[in-house]
Scaffold this active site. Sequence first.
Site, PDB file in Angstrom:
ATOM      1  N   GLU D  59       0.750  -1.687   0.012  1.00 52.14           N
ATOM      2  CA  GLU D  59      -0.012   0.232  -0.310  1.00 52.14           C
ATOM      3  C   GLU D  59       0.918   1.536   0.554  1.00 52.14           C
ATOM      4  O   GLU D  59       0.996   2.181  -1.039  1.00 52.14           O
ATOM      5  CB  GLU D  59      -0.900  -0.007   1.386  1.00 52.14           C
ATOM      6  CG  GLU D  59      -1.850  -1.068   1.595  1.00 52.14           C
ATOM      7  CD  GLU D  59      -1.308  -2.572   1.072  1.00 52.14           C
ATOM      8  OE1 GLU D  59      -0.249  -2.466   1.671  1.00 52.14           O
ATOM      9  OE2 GLU D  59      -2.037  -3.382   1.088  1.00 52.14           O
ATOM     10  N   ASP D  83     -10.755  -0.417   4.299  1.00 55.17           N
ATOM     11  CA  ASP D  83      -9.612   0.560   5.519  1.00 55.17           C
ATOM     12  C   ASP D  83      -8.649  -0.027   6.185  1.00 55.17           C
ATOM     13  O   ASP D  83      -7.895   0.804   5.636  1.00 55.17           O
ATOM     14  CB  ASP D  83     -10.964   0.515   5.860  1.00 55.17           C
ATOM     15  CG  ASP D  83     -11.248  -0.299   6.335  1.00 55.17           C
ATOM     16  OD1 ASP D  83     -11.015  -1.499   6.782  1.00 55.17           O
ATOM     17  OD2 ASP D  83     -12.873  -0.712   6.661  1.00 55.17           O
ATOM     18  N   PRO D  88      -0.326   0.710   6.199  1.00 50.04           N
ATOM     19  CA  PRO D  88       1.253   1.017   5.659  1.00 50.04           C
ATOM     20  C   PRO D  88       1.260   1.746   4.808  1.00 50.04           C
ATOM     21  O   PRO D  88       3.149   2.614   4.690  1.00 50.04           O
ATOM     22  CB  PRO D  88       1.164  -0.754   4.971  1.00 50.04           C
ATOM     23  CG  PRO D  88      -0.242  -1.094   5.051  1.00 50.04           C
ATOM     24  CD  PRO D  88      -0.798  -0.212   5.945  1.00 50.04           C
ATOM     25  N   HIS D 128     -11.503  -4.706   8.424  1.00 48.54           N
ATOM     26  CA  HIS D 128     -11.741  -5.012   7.683  1.00 48.54           C
ATOM     27  C   HIS D 128     -12.914  -4.387   7.445  1.00 48.54           C
ATOM     28  O   HIS D 128     -13.909  -4.079   6.821  1.00 48.54           O
ATOM     29  CB  HIS D 128     -12.271  -6.184   6.693  1.00 48.54           C
ATOM     30  CG  HIS D 128     -11.857  -6.757   6.016  1.00 48.54           C
ATOM     31  ND1 HIS D 128     -10.139  -7.592   7.149  1.00 48.54           N
ATOM     32  CD2 HIS D 128     -11.008  -7.455   4.876  1.00 48.54           C
ATOM     33  CE1 HIS D 128      -9.707  -8.815   6.273  1.00 48.54           C
ATOM     34  NE2 HIS D 128     -10.032  -8.534   4.741  1.00 48.54           N
TER      35      HIS D 128
END
Lengths: 366, 366, 323, 323
Positions: D59, D83, D88, D128
Amino acid sequence: MSEDVPEAIELLPPSEPVHLLDPDGTYHEDPDHPLDLDDGQLRELYRLMVVTRKVDREAINLQRQGQLGVYASCMGQEAAQVGSAYALTAADWIFPSYRELGAALVREVDAVGLLQLYRGTWLSDHDPYVHNFGLMSIPIGTQALHATGFAMGARFEDNPLVTMVYFGDGGTSEGDPHEAMTFAGVFKAPVIFFVQNNQYAISVPLKRQTAAPTLAHKAVGYGLPGYRCDGNDVLATYAVTRKAVERARSGEGPAFIEALTYRMEAHTTSDDPTRYRSKEELEEAAKTDPIARMRNYLTQRDLYDDTFENEVDEQAKDTATTVRAGIYDAPHGDPMELFEHVYRDPSGYFEEQRERLRAELAGGEG
Amino acid sequence: MSEDVPEAIELLPPSEPVHLLDPDGTYHEDPDHPLDLDDGQLRELYRLMVVTRKVDREAINLQRQGQLGVYASCMGQEAAQVGSAYALTAADWIFPSYRELGAALVREVDAVGLLQLYRGTWLSDHDPYVHNFGLMSIPIGTQALHATGFAMGARFEDNPLVTMVYFGDGGTSEGDPHEAMTFAGVFKAPVIFFVQNNQYAISVPLKRQTAAPTLAHKAVGYGLPGYRCDGNDVLATYAVTRKAVERARSGEGPAFIEALTYRMEAHTTSDDPTRYRSKEELEEAAKTDPIARMRNYLTQRDLYDDTFENEVDEQAKDTATTVRAGIYDAPHGDPMELFEHVYRDPSGYFEEQRERLRAELAGGEG
Amino acid sequence: MAVTLAQAINAALADAMEADDRVLMFGEDVGRLGGVFRVTDGLQARFGEQRCFDTPLAESGIVGTAIGLAMYGWRPIAEMQFDGFTYPAFEQIVSHLAKMPNRSRGTVKLPVTIRIPYGGGIGAVEHHSESPEAYWAHTAGLKVMTPGTPEDGYSMMRAAIADDDPVIFMEPKRRYWMKSEAELPVETEPPRQAVVRREGTDATLVCYGPMVRTALEAAEAADDEGWSLEVLDLRSLAPLDTAALIDSVERTGRVIVIHEAAMTLGLGAEVAARIQERAFYHLESPVLRVTGFDTPYPPAKLEEYWLPDVDRILDAVERSLRY
Amino acid sequence: MAVTLAQAINAALADAMEADDRVLMFGEDVGRLGGVFRVTDGLQARFGEQRCFDTPLAESGIVGTAIGLAMYGWRPIAEMQFDGFTYPAFEQIVSHLAKMPNRSRGTVKLPVTIRIPYGGGIGAVEHHSESPEAYWAHTAGLKVMTPGTPEDGYSMMRAAIADDDPVIFMEPKRRYWMKSEAELPVETEPPRQAVVRREGTDATLVCYGPMVRTALEAAEAADDEGWSLEVLDLRSLAPLDTAALIDSVERTGRVIVIHEAAMTLGLGAEVAARIQERAFYHLESPVLRVTGFDTPYPPAKLEEYWLPDVDRILDAVERSLRY
Ligand SMILES: Cc1ncc(C[n+]2csc(CCOP(=O)(O)OP(=O)(O)O)c2C)c(N)n1
Ligand SMILES: Cc1ncc(C[n+]2csc(CCOP(=O)(O)OP(=O)(O)O)c2C)c(N)n1
Ligand SMILES: [Mg+2]
Ligand SMILES: [Mg+2]
């Protein structure tokens, strides 16, 4: 700590992955990886794989029946997981991702407890300290650092345990495993980075994940030996891991293992793999099935007969039934647990929130 | 995009770093790195190094005089920076860390502007698009991703530019350069990862940073060739970089270069290196000085005489004087700039904060 | 004996390491160099390379291995070199450090202390003057502490290390050289209590960390105007001492919250929200905020225009009193 | 024609890519698979592998290369798969995406859109169901938007992509399947305006994203109790439409803020702080907050006890009215 820098050439993976068993069960001797398993252990490896597959299938069914919210199958990866976990002693620690049912069963972690994460009952339901098996870790690769820190901690007091962390081919792209391998190399932490290269990160194939010749070529960049094994060959996986584990235990430091395998199922039960891979590819992969291969080998060695077959099937069925019953019977979590283990000495403001929920529940509202 | 996986062996660094000039100036031919520089260019490399060192020294002085808040010297790293930057064309982009005065001077970035970050006047004072020279980047390694994205962007429309990102030996431990090299490999982005291995990350020596045989061994893990050069040898640095740049420009993808050098000064003017390295070590390192070496070489080639020496010294002095004057004369930043370029269409609440400051300043308060 | 905040924290680290050989200290440059602010000075020499050590340059690695070390049974203290360099460790802090005790149903305890020198006012380059405390305080599972005096620097650090929950320990770096006539070891109030640093009747200045001293100076200056200001040092940012806030408002009726972090969603927002929620009828004027602007932290030469100072505080006090 | 939020966002992406060939879409699994929520379905087939592509699993890499691509001149839309997996990328978002336009003195523009499916209520496993919007809204330099209807999904997404500032676009994933009879393309109010979704006189429900529908349901239910509730959909979380908040309070005198994120330092804190600051004398009772608890997000089977719902909202309304 890394006074003596190793020769690069020793760290590079061999051109071919270690492979001891052909799909038809033919065994190839490899002087670098002699077999140190007796007949009972060979059968044990097979048994563990069969039980894993059965429980895995049961978990998929439980998801279809609405008993689990989601599930990430390890079908096809049984040899990679069982072979590697079997190479550890009970004192060693495992830090799993979210797909390591097989490794968990080797450690006798209760599958019912393990599956509660997927059931949504609790965020975990096993005490890591009982079987030295960490919590499942969803944020990709993050657990590599926990395994490394743990191994550093053991080394700091000459505790001979080894830690093993599982992550996927996709996981190798994240920053955390990179930092973990850096730390492990520098501190000579006895940690094994075990990558199940199952060719996909959800829909993303390996070639979109890295341009490296192989994943095991990453190891040299941290001063770690990079090993490769046929991850559908439980004997090869065991033998390679065993070597790495003993090396680590003797103080020579961490290692990286790439086990070549294939994810036979969807990424999770929420996934639709038909969107990104073909039936042909799947059929091709099925030919390398790890369980059939080990059965063929045992048969050739006269270790496989009807009695054994029945025994294993019985055990697999029993375990699956127990898991099924356990999941069906498991209580729903207690809502009041939301407020547990957040702080050891919660503040008044926090307690008010807890009391509000308690009052709601008492009022029959929630 | 990474259809054809390269052979690992091609990607590994040679056992010895590329080295063309001995400290005494003796030149060694290397058929893999033929010299394509004419006399003017050879002198130019020298001139740029001398000017860099002079301006660098001036910056240290300016810091001592309170004109700069802090400064990160590149003394000892002139060859690494000048040699590598010189291998680029003006259309190529440079993404620096905070220590690349030498690279900036090659690009004719105004040093006065560049130093405003250290002066604390503005967070930057040069337009990256004028000399294709990015903003200095303080958070270690983060700029590697910008360089990679930029290179991907160029490749997406067949723009033949190459980007080069500078970071340090310490920077190789961060997650961002790892992710950058992964992306670069997969997308065949024309980016050069140029690591100045100056042996330290502040006080932390290389052996605490990694257990890798060399930093260049990291490259293979991303499918990148890993090159090494004597970073105090401006010709070797130039030649190695040139090759990598042309390779990238021709579409063969990214590369990693480790330039072996030494940080002769403190980490920054705030640092006290006597706490962690010895006088002896420093004296030893001084013997490999990049500028003396190139002077010796030019002398041997009859390219160095009094006229040239005076010319170079004059230019260095002139530039340093200009920088000095520029810094002394530079206006303080305008406090109202705090509110500039945060949002293109600021909200009312934001505007109220701006107005409050304006009112304060008008009231003679601030 | 005069002791600075930096010395007090250093002494706390040393005493904790002496008292408990499970305590480890690590981070970038904390060993031989003793930290860029010398807060870990002498620890490696005294306790050896294994108790106090340098790590590779990787903050996620530092926090992530701290978690692993804590799981093993050590008590890690990890230093983030500067506020702005905690961000690479954000995932490990938010997804694991904060959550693991809860998600493990109490089986894993993480007695980890993350030390973060924070805030501006020292003329540093960018990314070295950030005030990220609101990020942590919004994250359930973390305790966030910040001392405003050398005494608290010692005592709260000891408490943080002794705490079996993860603690983010924010050190106001511009106050490292602030002196007190403290006798160490010293034990001050428990960290989760806010402390009235100065009593007053007209309004309350709520502050913490670097702004405690600024608030006290403002309160002094306010005397000249004839205003009696109470100064409340929060000390713990998570949890907040809501009761102390309400108490103070009940006395003074007016509140000004002061912090360096940007205004929007800074700690002042939560303080204001709680006070109006709990002491609605005691408030004689709105809770006002004197904070950093909603802009990135500016270059050094402009930071004086950005940071809350005595004038801005007095200006807010006046607005509050006149409301 | 009935269109879901996911379809509306998908259409906005497609139309933006059609209208401007500098627009790129990338992230994990957004290509062939079309995203785990199918929000990018069909884009790769239609615009090719270069305009819509999968990235390696990283990410920070996604956001960092988006910045580089934007510097080059593309208009990147980057997807964070969930979300909890934006963390990261925190450093790239906070230290660069948010700051670079300012620190470059306007020479670098970053028209980057970061798409983040967020929030709970879909029975997902941990990490999540996070609501990280307060982290972004506290960060100067970012715009944060979140649609509460399919129409806004389309229109605000087009606005976000067209915006030359970086935008964090938060997509309420539990509402992806919510339908509207919308004709696409549709242009709704400018994103920075809060919109009154329902008029009322007794109290205002301030909400956004996933809670818009919940708030509307609560307002319906309140009718039965004889309470007339106004529902204000914030839409833009940074900047906040302060004027609309004040307007509404001036009408109703009472406010309940609703969000899934934890209470402490969630958006509700800022809303409460601003309202008491700007509409002190209009408030007839404290601004109340109905939010997630100050605990980690719970397992799926317990999320109903964690998430704000109609009952909790009505309970708060009652407390507000009785105050
Ligand atoms: C930090 C982070 N980003 C994204 C995800 C979403 N996600 C879950 S599994 C997965 C793919 C992982 O692939 P790989 O590492 O190869 O492991 P595998 O699932 O194949 O075992 C992704 C992208 C995540 N869990 N964590
Ligand atoms: C993310 C981050 N962590 C920590 C720092 C503090 N810091 C600044 S320079 C430096 C050492 C960098 O060493 P290296 O990468 O070798 O570059 P060099 O300074 O030697 O050129 C550190 C730790 C930082 N700037 N950014
Ligand atoms: Mg995989
Ligand atoms: Mg260095």
